[in-house]
Design a protein around this motif. Sequence first.
Motif, short mmCIF file in Angstrom:
data_model
loop_
_atom_site.label_atom_id
_atom_site.label_comp_id
_atom_site.label_asym_id
_atom_site.label_seq_id
_atom_site.Cartn_x
_atom_site.Cartn_y
_atom_site.Cartn_z
N GLY A 1 128.26 7.35 -99.17
CA GLY A 1 128.07 8.76 -98.59
C GLY A 1 129.60 9.82 -99.02
O GLY A 1 128.95 11.07 -98.81
N LEU A 2 130.51 9.70 -98.02
CA LEU A 2 131.73 10.21 -98.50
C LEU A 2 132.11 10.59 -99.94
O LEU A 2 132.30 11.77 -100.27
N VAL A 3 131.94 9.65 -100.79
CA VAL A 3 131.95 10.00 -102.67
C VAL A 3 131.31 11.06 -102.63
O VAL A 3 131.12 12.13 -103.95
N SER A 4 129.57 10.89 -102.37
CA SER A 4 128.30 11.89 -103.12
C SER A 4 128.18 12.76 -102.27
O SER A 4 127.47 14.29 -102.49
N PHE A 5 127.02 12.31 -101.05
CA PHE A 5 126.55 13.19 -100.29
C PHE A 5 127.27 13.81 -99.33
O PHE A 5 126.99 15.03 -99.77
N ALA A 6 128.65 13.81 -98.57
CA ALA A 6 128.72 14.53 -97.77
C ALA A 6 129.81 15.82 -98.97
O ALA A 6 129.37 16.58 -98.76
N PRO A 7 130.32 16.02 -99.57
CA PRO A 7 130.45 16.96 -101.07
C PRO A 7 129.04 18.15 -101.27
O PRO A 7 129.62 18.92 -100.93
N ALA A 8 128.29 16.70 -101.55
CA ALA A 8 126.41 17.90 -102.11
C ALA A 8 126.33 18.30 -100.73
O ALA A 8 126.07 19.55 -100.79
N LEU A 9 126.09 17.98 -99.84
CA LEU A 9 126.03 18.98 -98.25
C LEU A 9 126.59 19.36 -98.27
O LEU A 9 126.43 20.90 -97.04
N THR A 10 127.93 19.48 -98.24
CA THR A 10 129.43 21.18 -97.95
C THR A 10 128.46 22.00 -99.34
O THR A 10 128.72 22.83 -98.75
N GLY A 11 129.25 21.36 -100.24
CA GLY A 11 128.70 22.16 -101.05
C GLY A 11 127.32 23.28 -101.11
O GLY A 11 127.05 24.56 -101.17
N ALA A 12 126.31 22.61 -100.48
CA ALA A 12 124.67 22.78 -99.84
C ALA A 12 124.72 23.95 -99.05
O ALA A 12 124.56 25.13 -98.90
N THR A 13 125.89 23.49 -97.94
CA THR A 13 126.08 24.62 -96.93
C THR A 13 126.73 26.05 -96.87
O THR A 13 126.29 27.02 -96.95
N LEU A 14 127.82 25.67 -98.30
CA LEU A 14 128.39 27.03 -98.45
C LEU A 14 127.82 27.62 -99.78
O LEU A 14 127.46 29.31 -99.31
N ARG A 15 127.07 27.46 -100.29
CA ARG A 15 126.08 28.14 -101.14
C ARG A 15 125.20 28.93 -100.49
O ARG A 15 125.02 30.35 -100.58
N ASN A 16 123.95 28.23 -99.29
CA ASN A 16 123.83 28.64 -98.48
C ASN A 16 123.90 30.25 -97.74
O ASN A 16 123.49 31.49 -97.95
N HIS A 17 125.28 30.15 -97.59
CA HIS A 17 125.68 31.20 -96.41
C HIS A 17 126.22 31.85 -97.33
O HIS A 17 126.19 33.05 -97.11
#
Length: 394
Positions: A141-157
């Motif tokens: 999760g830390l290697v795949s899901f966490a960076p994907a979720l962080t990127g999605a949050t930034l992109r939405n903002h």
Amino acid sequence: MTTKSLRPHRHDVLLAVVGLLAGLVMWSLGIYSSSNRHLLPEWAALVPLVALSAMELLRRSRPSVALAVGTLGVVANEFTVGSLTTVLIFTDLMYAAVVYGKPATARRLPVSTGLITVAVTIGFLAWLRTPEALLIGVVTGLVSFAPALTGATLRNHREAAVAARLRAEQTALLAEMDRSQAVVAERARMARELHDMVANHLSAIAIHSTAALSIDTAATSREALGVIRENSVQGLAEMRRLIGLLREAGAEQEPVAVPSLDGLDALVGQARTNGSASGLDFVLHDERPPGEETAAPVELAAYRIVQESLTNALKHAAPGTVTVRVAHTDGLLTVRVDSPYGDRPGPRAPGSGAGLIGMRERTELLGGDFAAGRSGAVWQVRATLPAKEKAVEA
């Protein structure tokens, strides 16, 4: 895509160089993520490191390609002694694929990596049946899901900020358009007011001054000078009223009277005096019921229409009687001016056609009907206006 867009960003170059140097330093010091693997020689861990470092150069221009190569590289890294730097670079490639990738990719990656994390956790729990299996799921999760979720949050903002900026620009554009339309409408209104107030008096002055010049007698000159003086004084009074309307809000000013239909008698009487030299007589038929109320803007428009019609009659009408009729029936105020049509002797003032345009604009702004034209030997001007305030606002 242009060559310029494929050129790596300087930050991406810096990330690639720093990641490669950090990985080489850790490899030279013998710091591995799993030193108990001996399927491949130690130097084999450098291959995924170099490949993923190179993909950092494509993280903005080709994020999907960089992520695909990075995924193969991080899988290959697990068959070597392992480099922690390679794994960290992969997390950045996952983040960049969401932030800089296509919208569809940005929506799918957080979901797919989340499902992969759950599947890996369940699979290793079923296989190993030890608490360490949970740790594998957490790492995944830390290697795949966490960076994907962080990127999605930034992109939405970012997208929300762009949308807000576009809305602000559109609002500013609409406000500027409204302001421009208001300025144009105000200029048109003031042009109508200025024309209606001044044209009548100047036309009378022009006609009588021409008569005084063409008929060189003392009596004619005195009569013409009297009419000229009267119209000059009245024109100045009208101009003062207009200037009073144009003063800034809050400035001290004398109260000004707005013309109404009660002043039609005086208006027709003045036209009768001005038209005496042209063989014109003016008659008013006020057929309004007593006590019938009419909205102030409608009264002003009707007054100006009569005033402009009388001015046109002074300029162009043949000798005869000019009839003004005003009626109020079924919530409508009707104004009609009939003047003799034909060639007229003696002096006449030139016309520009702006008067008919102004009368039509006044009528249409109030939601009424206007018509002007020749009917046999009569030139007729007719305007029908809604008399109630509610109709004016609509």
